[in-house]
Design a protein around this motif. Structure first.
Motif, short mmCIF file in Angstrom:
data_model
loop_
_atom_site.label_atom_id
_atom_site.label_comp_id
_atom_site.label_asym_id
_atom_site.label_seq_id
_atom_site.Cartn_x
_atom_site.Cartn_y
_atom_site.Cartn_z
N ARG A 152 2.94 5.99 6.38
CA ARG A 152 3.14 6.25 7.80
C ARG A 152 3.80 5.06 8.49
N THR A 153 3.42 3.85 8.10
CA THR A 153 4.05 2.66 8.68
C THR A 153 5.52 2.60 8.29
N TRP A 154 5.80 2.93 7.04
CA TRP A 154 7.18 2.95 6.57
C TRP A 154 8.03 3.91 7.39
N LEU A 155 7.50 5.06 7.71
CA LEU A 155 8.25 6.04 8.51
C LEU A 155 8.43 5.57 9.95
N ARG A 156 7.49 4.75 10.46
CA ARG A 156 7.67 4.18 11.79
C ARG A 156 8.86 3.21 11.80
N PHE A 157 9.06 2.48 10.69
CA PHE A 157 10.23 1.62 10.59
C PHE A 157 11.52 2.44 10.54
N ARG A 158 11.46 3.61 9.93
CA ARG A 158 12.65 4.45 9.74
C ARG A 158 12.74 5.53 10.81
N ARG A 159 12.87 5.10 12.05
CA ARG A 159 12.83 6.05 13.18
C ARG A 159 14.05 6.94 13.24
N SER A 160 15.17 6.55 12.65
CA SER A 160 16.37 7.37 12.73
C SER A 160 16.29 8.60 11.85
N ALA A 161 15.33 8.63 10.92
CA ALA A 161 15.16 9.80 10.04
C ALA A 161 14.42 10.89 10.83
N LEU B 128 12.66 9.69 2.14
CA LEU B 128 12.24 8.30 2.36
C LEU B 128 10.88 8.04 1.74
N LYS B 129 9.95 8.95 1.93
CA LYS B 129 8.62 8.80 1.33
C LYS B 129 8.71 8.73 -0.19
N ARG B 130 9.55 9.57 -0.74
CA ARG B 130 9.66 9.63 -2.20
C ARG B 130 10.20 8.33 -2.79
N THR C 52 -7.47 0.79 -1.11
CA THR C 52 -7.42 -0.23 -0.05
C THR C 52 -6.30 -1.22 -0.37
N PRO C 53 -5.23 -1.21 0.39
CA PRO C 53 -4.97 -0.35 1.54
C PRO C 53 -4.62 1.07 1.14
N SER C 54 -4.72 1.97 2.08
CA SER C 54 -4.43 3.38 1.82
C SER C 54 -2.93 3.61 1.69
N LEU C 55 -2.54 4.31 0.64
CA LEU C 55 -1.12 4.63 0.46
C LEU C 55 -0.60 5.46 1.63
N PHE D 148 10.13 5.37 -1.42
CA PHE D 148 9.16 4.30 -1.17
C PHE D 148 8.02 4.35 -2.19
N VAL D 149 7.40 5.52 -2.35
CA VAL D 149 6.27 5.66 -3.27
C VAL D 149 6.72 5.39 -4.71
N ARG D 150 7.90 5.86 -5.06
CA ARG D 150 8.41 5.63 -6.43
C ARG D 150 8.52 4.13 -6.71
N THR D 151 9.03 3.37 -5.77
CA THR D 151 9.17 1.92 -5.97
C THR D 151 7.81 1.27 -6.17
N LEU D 152 6.83 1.65 -5.36
CA LEU D 152 5.50 1.06 -5.48
C LEU D 152 4.85 1.45 -6.81
N LEU D 153 5.03 2.67 -7.24
CA LEU D 153 4.44 3.10 -8.51
C LEU D 153 5.03 2.33 -9.69
N LEU D 154 6.30 1.98 -9.59
CA LEU D 154 6.97 1.27 -10.69
C LEU D 154 6.65 -0.23 -10.70
N THR D 155 6.00 -0.71 -9.64
CA THR D 155 5.73 -2.16 -9.56
C THR D 155 4.23 -2.44 -9.42
N ARG D 156 3.40 -1.57 -9.98
CA ARG D 156 1.95 -1.77 -9.90
C ARG D 156 1.49 -2.75 -10.98
N THR D 157 1.82 -4.00 -10.81
CA THR D 157 1.45 -5.03 -11.78
C THR D 157 1.06 -6.29 -11.01
N ALA D 158 -0.22 -6.64 -11.08
CA ALA D 158 -0.73 -7.74 -10.26
C ALA D 158 -0.02 -9.05 -10.55
#
Length: 609
Positions: free
Chosen positions: A423-432, A441-443, A415-418, A445-455
């Motif tokens: 899916r929201t990220w891909l809605r922003f990237r409509r030209s892809a 693009l998914k890769r 929560t929230p669901s990855l 995005f997810v890589r950045t979030l995984l590297l910054t999982r620190t509260a």
């Protein structure tokens, strides 16, 4: 198999629909087969009714690739509708649109059809930034009126005129206000000359295209045979024209709204359009009378505030508390009293009540500055939704808050669901357009979030990682994200040295609205659609609410007060001083607001002490 187990296998929308059966209005809307207009009062469960109905329509009435377009007033409303649809198992699909009228016009009318129809708009369609728009408007104003004019004094009437008089080939376009008509034409010419469009362009051009081209109506009706409109009373004449033409072309209409909550007249919204639509002979009109939110006395007070009986009935078992508080020394006195007396007392009155269950409502950003200063002096954490908030609440900034929530620990519980964030990220990237591009693009995005999982990561550091990881490239590639660049820059500035979010971590940034440990500071206009256990409205002084400027719009001013009052579940408090300072800095001792005096007269001495 037992009946209980069999029921568990039903689609989620059918299970949710069981809750509608005991409410005649909700069930009638759910069962409707043709055009349907739902007139829904505050707290009537209209969003649940709408989303359950929408899920049913998608399952039973349309088949892909045909689908449903669900249009609403604001990005916040669209965000809530998408969230509720997900709980019913309706995820993002190519045949489902849920968004604002501006995005609908841009994505599904102008982008595919404007060039084919020969519409006089820049190609490609590039959305103007706010700072660019302000410069263009100031230049147009200087050329048409005077360089000495203050643009702030013109923007509201400019916008309202532009959204009200849609037929520029008719005499009324100039006869109603020739100077404003010339200003609009000059502004649009300068804007388009720079290859840019603004949000009103999207809506106005979309309405012209739908009204003027049979083949456009046929194409839209084929793709979206069902058109759903939420908060209809707020959307104005351009959307009404689109709706009427598509309905006449054979699209099925489902509309939900409340004329009594129409508070955006300054943008061209007209509550009469919804009433007119509901009275059409081929439209089934449904009225929702039950209020599931407010205590009984608050419902009674709401009809006093509205000045008209609506026959609403509270379904809650509690009565509710209504009170008013005199603070003779002005707005600062009111703010201090709220923080030192009202909030602690409200927290003590109910076990497990949190400060996030309380909202302070006010009319202007100036009021917001005063209550924010008092809250800070009292050591309270707060979130703020007005023009002086640290950053604007846009689709991108709201999504970034959710990304931060995932990084701050949400990834552990989903929560929230990855998948929803992706899916929201891909809605922003409509030209892809290709699968390879979207996978890349998914890769990243997810890589950045995984590297910054620190509260406890500082927000400024997280924003830098997000910008480098995926946002900067998106801003360069997507013309439709140009207006979001300034929103992101506002967060970066707020998180920088000396900014209001300098010491904020990504955990503190996550989910800025609705945090249980933060007081909610919200303008009355921004409060619509929200609800809180306790609502405290400050500035209930004649001249502040209603203002002198509302003399010609008295019904709308009254509706604004009504909207604020009906956000409260359990308690509604008002503070006043008996005097106020006008926008010109003049002190006026005009007494308490006429709305407060009406409540005092009808309710007696108040029921809160």
């Amino acid at each position: 198999m037992s009946p209980t187990n069999a029921a568990d296998l039903r689609p989620l929308y059918q299970i949710a629909a069981d809750d509608l059966r005991d409410n005649p209005g909700q069930w009638q809307a759910y069962e409707s087969k043709g055009h349907c207009v739902v007139l829904a009062g505050p707290g009537s469960g209209k969003t649940k009714t709408l989303t359950v109905k929408l899920a049913r329509v998608l399952t039973e009435d349309v088949r892909p690739p045909r689908g449903v377009a669900c249009i609403t007033y604001s990005n916040e409303c669209a965000r809530e509708l998408r969230r509720r649809l997900r709980t019913l198992g309706v995820e993002q699909r190519p045949n489902v649109f849920v968004g604002t009228v501006h995005s609908f016009c841009l994505l599904h009318i102008l982008t595919p059809y404007a060039h084919l129809a020969g519409l006089d708009l820049p190609q490609p369609l590039t959305v103007v930034k706010k700072s660019e728009q302000e410069k263009v408007f100031a230049k147009a104003l200087a050329q048409v009126v005077s360089a000495d004019e203050n643009p702030d004094h013109w923007t509201i009437k400019f916008s309202k005129y532009r959204r009200t008089y849609l037929d520029r080939d008719k005499p009324e376009w100039r006869t109603q206000d020739e100077q404003l008509a010339k200003l609009i034409e000059k502004y649009e010419g300068l804007l388009h000359g720079q290859g840019l469009i603004d949000f009103d362009d999207m809506m106005l051009a979309g309405a012209r295209l739908v009204a003027g081209e049979d083949w456009v109506r046929t194409a839209l009706k084929s793709r979206f045979p069902v058109l759903v409109v939420d908060e209809y009373q707020d959307l104005g004449r351009p959307l009404h024209r689109i709706v009427v033409h598509l309905a006449n072309a054979g699209a099925r209409l489902i509309a939900v709204g409340d004329p009594d909550q129409s508070i955006y007249g300054f943008t061209g919204a007209d509550p009469r359009l919804l009433r007119r639509l509901a009275d059409e002979p081929d439209v089934e009109k449904v009225t929702l009378k039950f209020n599931y939110r407010c205590g009984k006395d608050i419902v009674t007070a709401s009809e006093v505030a509205l000045g008209e009986a609506r026959g609403y009935e509270s379904k809650g078992s509690h009565r509710g508390l209504i009170d008013w508080h005199l603070c003779k020394d002005g707005l600062e006195h009111q703010a201090k009293f709220v923080c030192s007396e009202l909030i602690p007392a409200a927290l003590a009155r109910k076990a497990n009540r949190k400060i996030g269950d309380i909202a302070i409502l006010y009319r202007t950003k100036h009021h917001g500055d005063v209550i924010a200063a008092a809250a800070a002096a009292s050591g309270m954490k707060f979130t703020r939704n007005d023009a002086n908030a640290p950053y604007p609440k846009t689709p991108l900034t709201r999504w970034l808050e959710e990304c931060a929530a995932w990084c701050a620990g949400g990834w552990r519980v989903g929560t929230p669901s990855l998948s929803v964030l992706v899916r929201t990220w891909l809605r922003f990237r409509r030209s892809a357009a290709t699968p390879t591009e979207r996978h890349s693009l998914k890769r990243e995005f997810v890589r950045t979030l995984l590297l910054t999982r620190t509260a406890n990561m500082p927000l400024r550091k997280w924003l830098a990682a997000v910008g480098d990881g995926f946002l900067s490239s998106a801003f360069e590639a997507e013309p439709n994200l140009r207006e979001e660049v300034e929103s992101f820059e506002a967060i970066v500035k707020a998180a920088g040295t000396g900014g209001p979010l300098e010491s904020t971590t990504i955990e503190g940034f996550a989910g800025q609205v609705g945090r249980p440990d933060h007081l909610n500071l919200i303008t009355m206009h921004s409060s619509k659609g929200l609800e809180f256990e306790v609502v405290i409205m400050i500035g209930l002084d004649q001249g502040d609410l209603p203002t002198e400027q509302y003399k010609g719009r008295a019904p709308e001013s009254r509706r604004l007060f009504y909207v604020g009052l009906t956000r409260a579940k359990d308690e509604f408090h008002m503070t006043y001083s008996g005097w106020c300072v006008t926008q010109k800095g003049v002190k006026r001792g005009w007494g308490a607001s006429e709305y407060l005096l009406e409540l005092q007269s009808k309710l007696g001495s108040g029921n809160g002490g």
